[in-house]
Each structure stands twice: as C-alpha cells, then as structure tokens.
Scaffold this motif. Structure first.
Motif, PDB file in Angstrom:
ATOM      1  N   ASP A 259      -4.672   5.322   9.210  1.00 62.16           N
ATOM      2  CA  ASP A 259      -4.980   5.475  10.900  1.00 62.16           C
ATOM      3  C   ASP A 259      -3.632   6.353  11.305  1.00 62.16           C
ATOM      4  O   ASP A 259      -3.493   6.998  12.574  1.00 62.16           O
ATOM      5  CB  ASP A 259      -3.971   4.095  11.463  1.00 62.16           C
ATOM      6  N   THR A 260      -3.233   7.429  10.004  1.00 60.17           N
ATOM      7  CA  THR A 260      -2.236   8.765  10.893  1.00 60.17           C
ATOM      8  C   THR A 260      -2.717   9.563  11.431  1.00 60.17           C
ATOM      9  O   THR A 260      -1.787   9.879  12.442  1.00 60.17           O
ATOM     10  CB  THR A 260      -2.299   9.131   9.422  1.00 60.17           C
TER      11      THR A 260
ATOM     12  N   HIS B  28       2.774   6.228   6.336  1.00 55.08           N
ATOM     13  CA  HIS B  28       2.140   7.483   6.949  1.00 55.08           C
ATOM     14  C   HIS B  28       2.301   8.468   6.330  1.00 55.08           C
ATOM     15  O   HIS B  28       2.814   9.652   6.135  1.00 55.08           O
ATOM     16  CB  HIS B  28       2.490   7.248   8.555  1.00 55.08           C
TER      17      HIS B  28
ATOM     18  N   THR C 237       1.044  -1.231   0.005  1.00 56.76           N
ATOM     19  CA  THR C 237       0.006   0.406   0.406  1.00 56.76           C
ATOM     20  C   THR C 237       0.755   1.070   0.378  1.00 56.76           C
ATOM     21  O   THR C 237       1.307   1.291  -0.607  1.00 56.76           O
ATOM     22  CB  THR C 237      -0.841   0.337   1.471  1.00 56.76           C
TER      23      THR C 237
ATOM     24  N   SER D 275      -2.792  -4.089  10.463  1.00 55.67           N
ATOM     25  CA  SER D 275      -1.277  -4.721  10.431  1.00 55.67           C
ATOM     26  C   SER D 275      -0.366  -4.308  12.043  1.00 55.67           C
ATOM     27  O   SER D 275      -1.935  -3.916  12.961  1.00 55.67           O
ATOM     28  CB  SER D 275      -0.019  -4.079   9.617  1.00 55.67           C
TER      29      SER D 275
ATOM     30  N   LEU E 224      -3.740   3.566   3.923  1.00 56.85           N
ATOM     31  CA  LEU E 224      -3.670   3.600   5.235  1.00 56.85           C
ATOM     32  C   LEU E 224      -4.752   3.963   5.372  1.00 56.85           C
ATOM     33  O   LEU E 224      -4.620   5.467   6.111  1.00 56.85           O
ATOM     34  CB  LEU E 224      -1.994   3.826   5.089  1.00 56.85           C
TER      35      LEU E 224
ATOM     36  N   THR F 226      -8.222   6.913  12.891  1.00 60.47           N
ATOM     37  CA  THR F 226      -9.090   6.058  12.241  1.00 60.47           C
ATOM     38  C   THR F 226     -10.049   6.489  12.076  1.00 60.47           C
ATOM     39  O   THR F 226     -11.012   6.878  10.821  1.00 60.47           O
ATOM     40  CB  THR F 226      -8.457   4.671  12.848  1.00 60.47           C
TER      41      THR F 226
ATOM     42  N   ASP G 133      -3.533   0.337  11.595  1.00 59.06           N
ATOM     43  CA  ASP G 133      -2.258   0.291  11.748  1.00 59.06           C
ATOM     44  C   ASP G 133      -1.366   0.382  13.071  1.00 59.06           C
ATOM     45  O   ASP G 133      -0.066  -0.081  13.522  1.00 59.06           O
ATOM     46  CB  ASP G 133      -0.846   0.530  10.751  1.00 59.06           C
TER      47      ASP G 133
ATOM     48  N   ARG H  69      -5.753   0.025   5.086  1.00 57.18           N
ATOM     49  CA  ARG H  69      -5.367  -0.694   6.252  1.00 57.18           C
ATOM     50  C   ARG H  69      -5.743  -0.329   7.536  1.00 57.18           C
ATOM     51  O   ARG H  69      -5.132   1.022   7.472  1.00 57.18           O
ATOM     52  CB  ARG H  69      -3.955  -0.362   5.853  1.00 57.18           C
TER      53      ARG H  69
END
Length: 481
Positions: A228-229, A199, A196, A288, A226, A232, A260, A258
């Motif tokens: 969750d930077t 961050h 993918t 992950s 992604l 979420t 993480d 995703r």
C-alpha cells in the motif's frame, strides 16, 4: 532480569521504617491483590505476570549502591539502613496459574509474610500484575475477534518503554497472541518472531516493483510484501503478483502481502480475488493499521479476507473503553491474629477480610457456573447458599451437581517457588484459550457482556458484616464518649 527493590513508592520505605521503630516489622500480615472492575467493560480478565512477580520476590535484595542512595536521602535512621542490608522476602504467595480466567473483586495474589516484607513488595507486584493481566486480557479479546485468523503482535514502538515492550509481548502471548515482531522478546521468552518490511524499503528503491524483487531475492521463502505504499489496487497488488510468478518460476512461493491502510475489508477481498484468479490461493493476506477487537470484528462482518492481523498500538497501550490501566489494588486483610477490612459507605468497595480460598463451581460438562470466595478452612459444598458481595440480600444456591475446584494454589513458600519454572508460555496460552471456551454464553461479548457471578460464602459474609458493625460501634463510641 533483576528488578531493583527501589522499584517502589517512597511511602513503602517510610512505612517500613515506621514499622521497625514500632516493633511491628515481624508481625504476621496478609495482603490481597485484586481489581474492582473487569477491564475494557468486558466479562472477564486473563491473569498474567505471576512468573515475573515471583522472580522479583525470589531475588529481592538491596545492593550496596542502593543502600548508599537511600542513606543519601537523609530520611532514614542507621538502624533502618542496617535492617535493609539483610532484607529478603521469606513469605508465602498464593495465586492462580497464569492464563487463568479471573473476575473483579476476587483475591488473585495473596501475600502472607511479616508485615515489612509484605508491605515493601506492594508497588512492584501491582506494577507487574496490573500491566500483564491487562495486556493478556486485551490480547484474548483480539484473538477472539480474529476467530480463525492469526494475530501477530508488533506494538514495541508504541509500548511504554523498553521494559513495557518486553512485558507486553510476554503477556500478549499468555492471552493467545503467539508471535511477535520484538526480537528481544523472542530471545528472552522464546516467542516466535515474525515481520515483513516497512514502507521505507519500497521508497528506498527507484520503483515499487524493483523493491519487491530485491526483497524476494533476499528472502525467497519468507517473502511478505507491503503493497500500500503508492496504490494498493493499481500498483501494489499487480506488482506483488508479478513477483509471485517470478518466485514460482524459481521454485519458491510468495508467502503473503500486507495492507497497512485504506478500507481493509474491501482491499482484502480484492486482494484475495486477484491472487486466486492469478493461481495463488495460498498467498496469505496480512492487515495492519490501528487494529483492535472492534475493528477486526467489523472487518470480518464486512466479509474481509484477512488471514493475519498485525496488532500494535492498541494492544501495546491497551487502548479502549475501560482500558489504560487495570486498577488493581493491594489491601491488608489480616494483621497478627486479627482479620481486617477497609470500610466504606459503599458496600461494594468494602474489602473482604482474612485469609480466603477462591473456588470455581464447574458443571458436569466442564463449563464454569460461578466463583465463590470463602474463608480459609471453611467448608463450602454444593447446595450451600452464597451471597452477592455488593448486596448480601441477594443470594443463590450452588447447584447440587456442581464440582468445586480451587482456582489458586501456593506458588511460593518461604520466599522460594513451590514448583519448577518449566511451565511454558504455550501452556499458559492454552489454559487461557480453554478456560475462555468454558465461560457461560455471553461472557465473551464485547458490548454488554454477561455478568459472571462471583459470590461470597456464608462464613465470609458473616465475618465481614460483624467487622463492619464493630467499626461502626467504634466510630460511635469515639463520637459519643
């Protein structure tokens, strides 16, 4: 990839020099490679690394540069240096196919060659087989925990160096993890590559939604975001749904998101709910962050809605109780015409002498009953009594309706493979999956697994006890001349 013959411990070379001086270099010898305890305190191991090991043996040759280095050490006589110039491996190797389920104390790789040849290859064979078998076993455990979920390997950045990253991706595939983020492993072994973004991609743009949109523009048909930077639930998932709608309007579909960090079970449930409510039931949820078989099992037990598990560090480093190293050993079991064994006060650690076969007793429905180690040429049949190698007073009878199959076959003769290299990683992974399904109930448990029975035959038991008695008498004669 060429592995240098200098991929060895110095004492292998000093022993070779000694064998040459003593006129023993060409003495026929047999060594067994095995491990004493199932890894991860589990019920089995998945054998891997054979093809890599055979590559090493086939191409074993000292270059002039390597010869010059050894000369420069000042340890070795000219006759030994000359001996190395023509050194090749010309022995026989017996082993199971990769992906075979194996157990502690079973002879896995047997090397039958002149003593100097069989001795030199010890370190490299242990290095290759120990690591890849450990990784394949860890991968199989993780795949079992994931059940219907998919597992992606991306442990390269935490692997033990570049070669470790390559070997780990290959072995993980044998264990059932059939994709990797490692691009070089993809090229080298034909493993499908997946990935993918990090961050840093999100943080490189002015805001998260812009970053998502730009990534979707570049990869409209393979977009996984992604989420969750920053947050979420309040940011990542709402922005991902916005991009999913924009992609659909242009004739594309968002592949997945995703997660993480955080409570992966809870967050994956919320992600599934939000995407379903928004009309995107096919968006896949990737989780992950330090995953292993235990974490994955807990996510599923808590109702997590994860479709793909990205497993990195704990697979690449084989982390966990009973992990870290397989602990395989390589022991001399025959020299010349004499069977040999390593004697210890602990019978469980005494080696099994001489050339041997490894048989598997299989029930009519194909399930595995037990394994039996016997002497080469010894007849073992259903109904015969076999013994616990750690306690010969404990014995069982092979069931009358069992079918006995050889687990191993000759993989190399006279230093050359006996079969073509056409066996694919897919076939190895299929073998692993199929054999794991045939184990007795409880063998796949992570905690207190069922102990699969590995026994020794009457002939092997008798030989070992006789040799141990001879050794004891020898010690007594020395102590009491």
């Amino acid at each position: 990839m060429r592995y240098s013959p200098l991929l060895t411990d110095l004492y292998q070379l000093t022993m070779l020099a000694g064998y040459l001086d003593e006129g023993m270099a060409e003495t026929p010898a047999v060594f067994d490679l095995f491990f004493r305890h199932n890894p991860f305190q589990g019920g089995y191991a998945v054998f891997a690394g054979l093809d890599t090991a055979l590559d090493f043996l086939e191409h074993l040759e000292f270059s002039e540069d390597e010869i010059e280095y050894l000369q420069g050490l000042g340890l070795f006589r000219p006759a030994f240096i000359d001996f190395l110039r023509s050194f090749r491996f010309r022995g026989r190797v017996t082993a199971p196919p990769e992906g075979t389920v194996v157990f502690a104390n079973e002879p896995l790789v047997t090397v039958d060659a002149p003593l100097a040849q069989a001795q030199l290859v010890e370190t490299a064979l242990l290095n290759i087989i120990n690591f890849q078998t450990l990784v394949a076993t860890k991968a199989a455990r993780i795949v079992h925990a994931a059940a219907d979920g998919t597992v992606l390997e991306f442990g390269l950045r935490r692997a033990q160096g570049p070669d470790g990253g390559l070997s780990e991706a290959r072995a993980a595939y044998v264990g059932g993890v059939r994709s990797t983020s490692n691009v070089l492993a993809g090229k080298t072994f034909g493993i499908p590559v997946r990935g993918t973004h990090a961050h840093s991609w999100i943080m490189a743009f002015s805001d998260e939604l812009t970053a998502f949109r730009k990534y979707a523009e570049v990869f409209p048909d393979s977009c996984i975001l992604l989420v969750d930077t920053y947050d979420t639930l309040r940011s990542g998932l709402p922005n991902a749904i916005t991009v999913a709608r924009e992609l659909r309007a242009k004739g594309h579909e968002l592949v997945g998101v995703r997660i993480d960090s955080g409570d992966l079970a809870y967050l994956s449930r919320q992600a599934r709910r939000l995407f379903d409510e928004a009309g995107f039931p096919n968006v896949r949820i990737v989780a992950s962050n330090e995953l292993d078989e235990f974490v994955i099992e807990s996510i599923r037990a808590e109702g997590g809605c994860v479709d793909i598990y990205g497993v990195g560090t704990r697979l690449a480093t084989c982390a966990g109780e009973g992990g870290g190293a397989l602990g395989g050993v390589y022991k001399l079991v025959r020299i010349g015409d004499r069977p040999r064994l390593k004697v210890t006060s602990d019978l469980a650690k005494a080696t099994l002498p001489d050339r041997k076969r490894l048989l598997r007793a299989v029930a009519a429905d194909g399930t595995f009953i037990q394994d039996v180690i016997c002497l080469d040429g010894e007849e073992v049949l259903p109904g015969h009594t076999v013994f616990d190698p750690a306690n010969p007073l404990q014995h069982v009878t092979i069931p009358m309706k069992a079918r006995l199959e050889d687990v191993r076959s000759v993989a190399m003769e006279n230093g050359r493979r006996t079969a073509s290299r056409s066996v694919s990683l897919d076939r190895m992974a299929d073998r692993s999956r199929n054999q794991l399904a045939l184990l007795p109930q409880g063998c796949l448990r992570f905690i207190n697994p069922h102990r699969y029975k590995v026994s020794i035959s009457q002939g092997l038991n008798d030989l070992r006890l006789r040799l141990m008695e001879e050794v004891r008498h020898g010690y007594h004669d020395i102590a009491n001349p």
